[in-house]
Write an enzyme that holds these catalytic residues in place. Structure first.
Site, PDB file in Angstrom:
ATOM      1  N   ASN A   7      -3.806  -0.768  -5.531  1.00 38.28           N
ATOM      2  CA  ASN A   7      -3.749  -0.245  -4.160  1.00 38.28           C
ATOM      3  C   ASN A   7      -5.172  -0.276  -3.590  1.00 38.28           C
ATOM      4  O   ASN A   7      -6.002   0.549  -3.942  1.00 38.28           O
ATOM      5  CB  ASN A   7      -3.210   1.194  -4.219  1.00 38.28           C
ATOM      6  CG  ASN A   7      -3.106   1.817  -2.849  1.00 38.28           C
ATOM      7  OD1 ASN A   7      -3.450   1.195  -1.842  1.00 38.28           O
ATOM      8  ND2 ASN A   7      -2.634   3.050  -2.816  1.00 38.28           N
ATOM      9  N   ARG A  89       0.125  -2.825  -3.327  1.00 40.19           N
ATOM     10  CA  ARG A  89       0.616  -2.031  -2.199  1.00 40.19           C
ATOM     11  C   ARG A  89       0.076  -2.624  -0.893  1.00 40.19           C
ATOM     12  O   ARG A  89      -1.121  -2.829  -0.757  1.00 40.19           O
ATOM     13  CB  ARG A  89       0.139  -0.592  -2.334  1.00 40.19           C
ATOM     14  CG  ARG A  89       0.587   0.211  -1.157  1.00 40.19           C
ATOM     15  CD  ARG A  89       0.089   1.629  -1.244  1.00 40.19           C
ATOM     16  NE  ARG A  89       0.519   2.328  -0.068  1.00 40.19           N
ATOM     17  CZ  ARG A  89      -0.224   3.182   0.601  1.00 40.19           C
ATOM     18  NH1 ARG A  89      -1.441   3.459   0.192  1.00 40.19           N
ATOM     19  NH2 ARG A  89       0.244   3.782   1.648  1.00 40.19           N
ATOM     20  N   HIS A 178       5.191   5.173   4.347  1.00 43.05           N
ATOM     21  CA  HIS A 178       5.610   5.893   3.132  1.00 43.05           C
ATOM     22  C   HIS A 178       6.970   5.370   2.639  1.00 43.05           C
ATOM     23  O   HIS A 178       7.702   6.093   1.974  1.00 43.05           O
ATOM     24  CB  HIS A 178       5.776   7.407   3.387  1.00 43.05           C
ATOM     25  CG  HIS A 178       4.506   8.141   3.681  1.00 43.05           C
ATOM     26  ND1 HIS A 178       4.464   9.173   4.592  1.00 43.05           N
ATOM     27  CD2 HIS A 178       3.276   8.020   3.177  1.00 43.05           C
ATOM     28  CE1 HIS A 178       3.232   9.657   4.649  1.00 43.05           C
ATOM     29  NE2 HIS A 178       2.481   8.967   3.787  1.00 43.05           N
ATOM     30  N   ARG A 239      -4.317  14.149  11.078  1.00 44.75           N
ATOM     31  CA  ARG A 239      -3.690  13.413  12.187  1.00 44.75           C
ATOM     32  C   ARG A 239      -2.907  14.358  13.087  1.00 44.75           C
ATOM     33  O   ARG A 239      -2.237  15.279  12.598  1.00 44.75           O
ATOM     34  CB  ARG A 239      -2.733  12.342  11.655  1.00 44.75           C
ATOM     35  CG  ARG A 239      -3.415  11.242  10.897  1.00 44.75           C
ATOM     36  CD  ARG A 239      -2.438  10.080  10.667  1.00 44.75           C
ATOM     37  NE  ARG A 239      -2.959   9.150   9.687  1.00 44.75           N
ATOM     38  CZ  ARG A 239      -2.412   8.938   8.487  1.00 44.75           C
ATOM     39  NH1 ARG A 239      -1.319   9.592   8.126  1.00 44.75           N
ATOM     40  NH2 ARG A 239      -2.952   8.082   7.664  1.00 44.75           N
ATOM     41  N   GLU A 382       4.786   6.651  -6.195  1.00 45.97           N
ATOM     42  CA  GLU A 382       4.744   5.368  -5.497  1.00 45.97           C
ATOM     43  C   GLU A 382       4.329   4.234  -6.429  1.00 45.97           C
ATOM     44  O   GLU A 382       4.827   3.118  -6.310  1.00 45.97           O
ATOM     45  CB  GLU A 382       3.803   5.477  -4.286  1.00 45.97           C
ATOM     46  CG  GLU A 382       4.441   6.350  -3.205  1.00 45.97           C
ATOM     47  CD  GLU A 382       3.530   6.658  -2.028  1.00 45.97           C
ATOM     48  OE1 GLU A 382       2.754   7.614  -2.149  1.00 45.97           O
ATOM     49  OE2 GLU A 382       3.604   5.959  -1.025  1.00 45.97           O
TER      50      GLU A 382
END
Ligand code: AMP
Length: 395
Positions: A7, A89, A178, A239, A382
């Site tokens: 990743n 990823r 996600h 965010r 993940e």
């Protein structure tokens, strides 16, 4: 069969070496500060080490990772022949990728056409793929996209109410993120709740420093709270999530800043951090609110209220729900966030089991037997999801 999961960020490269049969993590780590001074955190079994080492670029980082994995002392494999595939990823696959793919030069070109949609992430992901391909050219490299799982959304969920040409010319639409987590968690939720995945209505709440909720019907994502970028939806660590779009021009004029400067503020300095001035970490927000900090309390309340609103909306979108899951950092670990959310869901007959809600980081049923909808903690993974996809496509 061993799968290396990679990743890549702009200055980092996270990795896990996973045994595809046992799903055991043989080694994991993170190359940090690539392009700067460089540092590798490495874990194999119970052994942890930290190496200060020059990492001028991603190619050097991956070659040092491969050296570590095969190191006679620290390593977990004898030679690189024991790595059978690499799963990468990828943040944005646009509308081109509705599932994972084996990477070749044409695929990289296709991924590059999505770079505009994720200018900070996709180029770094591609750098990682190229570096790994150069280091290990003989094995298969698989790209697993954050957006792919949500490609099943219908137009009414993914279209914005904007002039049509912005969609047709530039691909302005909801993509959602996600996806690997929502897919992994929803499948497991169906198993835990004794449901047929292909015939179920599920809501997954991924509440980490980035946060999103999705509605999954019959195994397919039908709506999700993040949008064209990960900025839309819930209030997150840094965010803003949803805001009135007219605020952008208003603030830019008042503060005499550019749209890019404000976009950076909406991404990096808003959310619970911006609201509270305390921290982006929900644990600090909860502690500060408990100490009477009103701004931290407001930040917590906004976070929770928005989760409740999205669950309510998706309950209606799905025509009910057979089960709900909490996952990711706060979803798996924060009794406070889950309690406040579940209390706000009494209108749809959700009843929390106080004792069960004390559990953290493990699969657990949080609702009482008479709750109309069962609510579970389902830890996400993940990397394992990427390893499974990679094994599925590579062998
Ligand atoms: P993730 O992005 O999934 O790694 O989640 C990281 C975030 O989860 C952290 O920034 C924390 O805000 C949150 N988190 C982790 N543990 C807890 C906890 N016990 N209570 C509240 N928030 C937590």
């Amino acid at each position: 069969m061993n799968i290396l999961v990679v990743n890549c960020g702009s200055s980092s490269l996270k990795f896990q070496l996973i045994d595809a049969e046992t799903e055991h993590v043989k080694a994991s780590g993170n190359c940090e500060r690539i392009g700067l001074d460089g540092r590798i955190l490495y874990k194999a079994g119970s052994d942890k080490s930290e190496l200060e080492t020059a990492l001028p670029d991603h190619a050097v980082a991956i070659s040092k990772v491969l050296d570590l994995l095969t190191d006679p002392e620290k390593g977990v494999i004898q030679s690189l022949d024991e790595i059978h595939a690499i799963g990468h990823r990828l943040v944005h696959g646009g509308e081109k990728f509705a599932s994972s793919v084996v990477v070749d030069e044409n695929i990289i070109k296709e991924i590059e056409t999505c770079n505009d949609l994720a200018p900070l992430h996709n180029p770094a992901n591609i750098l990682g793929i190229r570096a790994c391909q150069r280091a290990m050219p003989k094995i298969k490299h698989v790209a697993v996209f954050d957006t792919a799982f949500h490609q099943t959304m219908p137009p009414k969920a993914y279209l914005y109410a904007l002039p049509k040409e912005y969609y047709s010319k530039y691909g302005v639409r909801r993509y959602g993120f996600h996806g690997t987590s929502h897919s992994f968690v929803s499948r497991r939720l169906a198993e835990l709740a004794g449901l047929d995945y292909e015939n179920s209505k599920l809501i997954v709440c991924h509440i980490g420093s980035g946060a999103s909720i999705s509605a999954i019907k019959n195994g397919k994502s039908v709506d999700t709270s993040m949008g064209m970028t990960p900025l839309e939806g819930l209030a997150m660590g840094t965010r803003s999530g949803d805001i009135d779009p007219a605020i952008i021009e208003f603030i830019c004029q008042k503060e005499n800043i550019s749209v890019s400067e404000l976009t950076m503020i909406l991404n990096k300095k808003s959310g619970v951090l911006g609201m509270s001035g305390v921290s982006s970490d929900f644990r600090d927000i909860i502690a500060a609110a408990d100490d009477g900090n009103e701004d931290a309390q407001n930040a917590f309340d906004v976070l929770v209220y928005r989760i409740i609103k999205y669950i309510g909306a998706y309950y209606m979108a799905l025509g009910g729900a057979d089960a709900i899951a909490f996952t990711a950092g706060a979803g798996e670990n924060s009794s406070e966030v889950r309690k406040a959310v579940m209390e706000g869901l009494s209108a749809i007959g959700i009843k929390m089991d106080e004792e069960a809600n004390k559990k953290r980081g493990e699969e657990a049923l949080l609702s009482t037997p008479d709750s109309k909808v069962p609510v579970w903690i389902v830890p996400t993974n993940e990397e394992l999801a990427i390893a499974r996809e990679t094994a599925h496509l590579a062998f």
